[in-house]
Design an enzyme around this catalytic site. Structure first.
Site, PDB file in Angstrom:
ATOM      1  N   GLU A 105       0.837  -1.202   0.000  1.00  0.00           N
ATOM      2  CA  GLU A 105       0.000   0.000   0.000  1.00  0.00           C
ATOM      3  C   GLU A 105       0.877   1.259   0.000  1.00  0.00           C
ATOM      4  O   GLU A 105       1.331   1.696  -1.034  1.00  0.00           O
ATOM      5  CB  GLU A 105      -0.977  -0.061   1.179  1.00  0.00           C
ATOM      6  CG  GLU A 105      -1.919  -1.264   1.040  1.00  0.00           C
ATOM      7  CD  GLU A 105      -2.973  -1.336   2.129  1.00  0.00           C
ATOM      8  OE1 GLU A 105      -3.619  -0.335   2.427  1.00  0.00           O
ATOM      9  OE2 GLU A 105      -3.142  -2.439   2.699  1.00  0.00           O
ATOM     10  N   MET A 106       1.208   1.812   1.151  1.00  0.00           N
ATOM     11  CA  MET A 106       1.988   3.059   1.152  1.00  0.00           C
ATOM     12  C   MET A 106       3.476   2.804   1.399  1.00  0.00           C
ATOM     13  O   MET A 106       4.294   3.709   1.222  1.00  0.00           O
ATOM     14  CB  MET A 106       1.398   4.026   2.178  1.00  0.00           C
ATOM     15  CG  MET A 106      -0.012   4.490   1.780  1.00  0.00           C
ATOM     16  SD  MET A 106      -0.908   5.371   3.074  1.00  0.00           S
ATOM     17  CE  MET A 106      -0.090   6.959   3.056  1.00  0.00           C
TER      18      MET A 106
END
Lengths: 116, 339
Positions: B138-139
């Protein structure tokens, strides 16, 4: 024989200790209703119940949808499956200790079972 | 749930009022409808009460791409307010444009949810907030690194001090600020809400019929119930070709194989595509799925069954679901600290 009903979380309205009538001096059966996605004993929403070794809890579904009953506790691990309105499932506790019992479908339904 | 054909008419009382020379018509919501009304307050923990400073800080962090390892993805990249606080994609796209397994859930009304994420693996918004930041797909950010980066900026040092005096810039205050901002992302009044409150024409006749189907023959309210139209429960809907274990990954109970959390239906019109894997593009497709009683029967939720809805009933259900769309809320993007 006494069954102590208590609630652990402050948001639940019912805080009480109650006496449950039992039919015999031997092991007792306590009915826990599953009502409006909560555990209810004798009309009171509860999140804890105290029973004696050998006693049985009968979980009865009063809601118009399926419920489940399970526990992954060290004291007793079981999955009673899912059942519709009007049906019930029983579980007998044969050792002292504490078990967390939940509905897998509705995880907000939680009851702590203390077995003395 | 049984629904009498005239349920809606029977359950409501018409009250006529005359006030200051004007005649107003109001229909009182019956007790049966009170559960659909918005709670008076947004739930918030005692150790992280909502304050203006915390909301402003949380908003800055939410829209700051520097929270990601690439400095390119913010929380708002996937939870885009212009797309119903989701991303309009079947499944999320994360670090390095990698396509993820599950759809980005809307974060609308997450304040009211007792468990977060599709599989409920986080209990609170504070527990959930840091997960996507550090998840490699994700991040992809190192949390110690992001704390260092934020601490280097005076704007953030001041904002954290205003929001959490004396607590500093830590993983805990980062999570608390993000959670606080998320608690402000709540649904607004929809035509359905106005209708429940007594505006008889706020919702079309078709949508009203859809509500009746929703409560009765459609069996929707067995799971999509209450103000947030969810039971906060987990169900296997029998999606074709889907082998995601869902909640079973968290709780090894048979019925949870392939089960996912019931999402809110608030603003559902804005959050297509639908289901945890984004396999349906339209609400019509979703309703066809339920009308079939699901496709894959293995471990299917026992509440699922063929509905035999008519074309008119399906259309009215769609009209009702669209009546759950609230008034738009302008979101003013914050200026982010650059020094």
């Amino acid at each position: 024989m006494q069954k102590q009903l208590t609630q652990k979380r402050p948001h639940v309205a019912f805080i009480a200790t109650a006496m449950l009538a039992v039919a015999t001096a031997q092991a007792a059966e306590v009915t826990v209703n599953q009502h409006d996605k909560a555990f209810v004993i004798e009309g009171n929403k509860v999140e804890a119940v105290t029973i004696n070794v050998g006693d049985t809890l009968r979980f009865k579904n009063d809601d118009p949808f399926f419920h489940n009953i399970f526990s992954l506790s060290d004291l007793k691990t079981f999955d009673l499956g899912s059942f519709p309105k009007g049906q019930s499932k029983t579980v007998t506790f044969d050792k002292a200790g504490m078990a967390e019992v939940e509905c897998a479908i509705h995880p907000e339904m939680y009851i702590e079972v203390t077995v003395k | 749930m049984k629904t009498h054909p005239t349920f809606i008419h029977m359950a409501r009382k018409v009250v006529f009022m005359t006030c200051l020379g004007m005649t107003a018509t109001s229909i009182q919501a019956s007790e049966d409808y009170s559960r659909f009304l918005r709670p008076a307050e947004v739930p918030q923990p005692d150790n992280n009460r909502i304050t203006t400073a915390r909301v402003e800080l949380g908003k800055m962090l939410f829209f700051d791409p520097r929270l990601s390892g690439s400095n390119w993805i913010s929380c708002g990249t996937c939870h885009n307010p212009a797309l119903g606080w989701s991303d309009g994609l079947p499944t999320a796209v994360g670090h390095g444009m990698g396509v993820l397994e599950r759809a980005t859930p809307t974060i609308l009304n997450t304040a009211y949810q007792p468990l977060q994420l599709w599989d409920g693996r986080a209990r609170t918004l504070e527990q959930q907030a840091l997960g996507p930041i550090k998840a490699t797909g994700e991040m992809n950010q190192d949390l110690d690194e992001v704390i260092k980066e934020l601490s280097a900026l005076k704007g953030y040092r001041d904002a954290f001090e205003d929001a959490y005096p004396g607590e500093g810039i830590t993983k805990e205050t980062l999570a608390k600020a993000l959670a606080t901002y998320e608690r402000t992302i709540v649904s607004t009044e929809s035509p359905f809400d106005r209708w429940v409150k007594g505006e008889t024409h706020a919702m079309s006749q078709t949508a009203q019929k859809g509500f009746e189907v929703f409560l009765g023959k459609g069996r929707c309210a067995l799971c999509h119930d209450g103000f947030n139209f969810t039971d906060n429960g987990f169900h296997n809907l029998g999606l074709k070709g889907d082998d995601d274990p869902g909640r079973y990954g968290i709780r090894k109970i048979k019925i949870l194989k392939g089960a996912f959390k019931t999402p809110t239906l608030r603003d559902i019109e804005l959050t297509a595509p639908y289901m945890h894997n984004g396999m349906y593009k339209t609400l019509e497709e979703v309703i066809e799925h339920y009308d079939r009683g699901g496709d894959t029967k293995d471990n299917l939720d026992p509440n699922m069954q063929p509905l035999h809805l008519t074309a008119s009933e399906k259309a009215s259900l769609v009209a009702f679901l669209k009546a759950l769309t609230g008034e738009p809320t302008p979101v003013i993007l914050p200026r982010l600290p650059i020094e």
